[in-house]
Design a protein around this motif. Structure first.
Motif, PDB file in Angstrom:
ATOM      1  N   ILE A  30       1.021  -1.281   0.102  1.00  0.00           N
ATOM      2  CA  ILE A  30      -0.087   0.072  -0.249  1.00  0.00           C
ATOM      3  C   ILE A  30       0.807   1.104  -0.112  1.00  0.00           C
ATOM      4  CG2 ILE A  30      -1.859   1.175   1.193  1.00  0.00           C
ATOM      5  CD1 ILE A  30      -2.318  -1.521   2.632  1.00  0.00           C
ATOM      6  N   ASP A  67       0.431   4.188  -1.025  1.00  0.00           N
ATOM      7  CA  ASP A  67       0.038   5.337  -0.709  1.00  0.00           C
ATOM      8  C   ASP A  67      -0.733   5.464   0.546  1.00  0.00           C
ATOM      9  OD1 ASP A  67      -2.133   3.458  -1.417  1.00  0.00           O
ATOM     10  OD2 ASP A  67      -3.238   4.926  -2.565  1.00  0.00           O
ATOM     11  N   ARG A 106      -8.591   7.717  10.325  1.00  0.00           N
ATOM     12  CA  ARG A 106      -9.142   7.430   8.695  1.00  0.00           C
ATOM     13  C   ARG A 106      -7.878   7.017   8.181  1.00  0.00           C
ATOM     14  NH1 ARG A 106     -14.300   7.780   7.618  1.00  0.00           N
ATOM     15  NH2 ARG A 106     -15.608   9.300   8.784  1.00  0.00           N
ATOM     16  N   ARG A 107      -8.268   5.809   7.382  1.00  0.00           N
ATOM     17  CA  ARG A 107      -6.975   5.388   6.468  1.00  0.00           C
ATOM     18  C   ARG A 107      -6.925   5.796   5.203  1.00  0.00           C
ATOM     19  NH1 ARG A 107      -8.844  -0.837   7.334  1.00  0.00           N
ATOM     20  NH2 ARG A 107      -9.988  -0.243   5.510  1.00  0.00           N
ATOM     21  N   PHE A 108      -6.003   5.621   4.332  1.00  0.00           N
ATOM     22  CA  PHE A 108      -6.075   6.189   3.193  1.00  0.00           C
ATOM     23  C   PHE A 108      -7.269   5.944   2.122  1.00  0.00           C
ATOM     24  CE2 PHE A 108      -5.123   1.703   2.925  1.00  0.00           C
ATOM     25  CZ  PHE A 108      -5.525   1.084   1.771  1.00  0.00           C
ATOM     26  N   ASP A 109      -7.949   4.831   2.405  1.00  0.00           N
ATOM     27  CA  ASP A 109      -9.075   4.508   1.567  1.00  0.00           C
ATOM     28  C   ASP A 109     -10.628   5.331   2.247  1.00  0.00           C
ATOM     29  OD1 ASP A 109      -9.440   3.130   3.918  1.00  0.00           O
ATOM     30  OD2 ASP A 109      -9.535   1.160   2.750  1.00  0.00           O
ATOM     31  N   ARG A 169     -11.818   4.541   5.089  1.00  0.00           N
ATOM     32  CA  ARG A 169     -12.525   3.849   6.002  1.00  0.00           C
ATOM     33  C   ARG A 169     -11.880   4.241   7.424  1.00  0.00           C
ATOM     34  NH1 ARG A 169     -12.100  -1.684   2.999  1.00  0.00           N
ATOM     35  NH2 ARG A 169     -13.857  -1.372   1.241  1.00  0.00           N
ATOM     36  N   TYR A 203     -10.869  -2.321  12.389  1.00  0.00           N
ATOM     37  CA  TYR A 203     -11.053  -1.773  11.101  1.00  0.00           C
ATOM     38  C   TYR A 203     -12.486  -1.700  10.709  1.00  0.00           C
ATOM     39  CZ  TYR A 203      -6.146  -2.500  10.964  1.00  0.00           C
ATOM     40  OH  TYR A 203      -4.896  -2.895  10.856  1.00  0.00           O
TER      41      TYR A 203
END
Length: 119
Positions: free
Chosen positions: A69, A71, A91-94, A96, A117
């Motif tokens: 991952i 990014d 918050r994660r990169f996506d 979520r 998560y």
């Protein structure tokens, strides 16, 4: 109890370390023999218990995750503090939502940590 200042300092540095992708900087927050659990350990490390122990094992898992991952970025939402523990919501990169619980030893290093998560 962990002070508000300690909680904020740890959370800011933990997020910055992950966003830097510097594995040594990330691991610097943890005791040498700390235990980490995450549902992704099953997928990435192939460990059915979802738990790993120590810098070598967790570091290898995190290095693989950072490579998979590129990014990866976290954005802090809030921090909850307890006696010898805290939880960081982020918050994660996506986009979520995620949370990580940390338990600290007497030296201020993380001795146990668990990630959760949202789907």
């Amino acid at each position: 109890m962990i002070s508000p200042e300690q909680a904020e300092t740890f959370a800011a540095e933990w997020i910055a370390a992950w966003n830097s992708h510097d594995l040594a900087r990330i691991l610097s927050h943890y005791a040498e023999d700390f235990e980490f659990s995450s549902p992704f350990i099953v997928q990435i490390a192939g460990e059915p218990s979802g738990r790993l122990r120590g810098h070598a094992a967790v570091g290898a898992y995190w290095a693989a995750a950072l490579q998979r991952i590129p990014d990866l970025r976290f954005e802090r939402e809030s921090v909850l503090r307890g006696m010898h523990s805290l939880v960081i919501f982020y918050r994660r990169f996506d986009g979520r939502r995620s949370a990580e619980w940390f338990e600290f030893g007497a030296d201020g290093k993380v001795i146990r940590s668990a990630a959760q998560y949202a789907d």
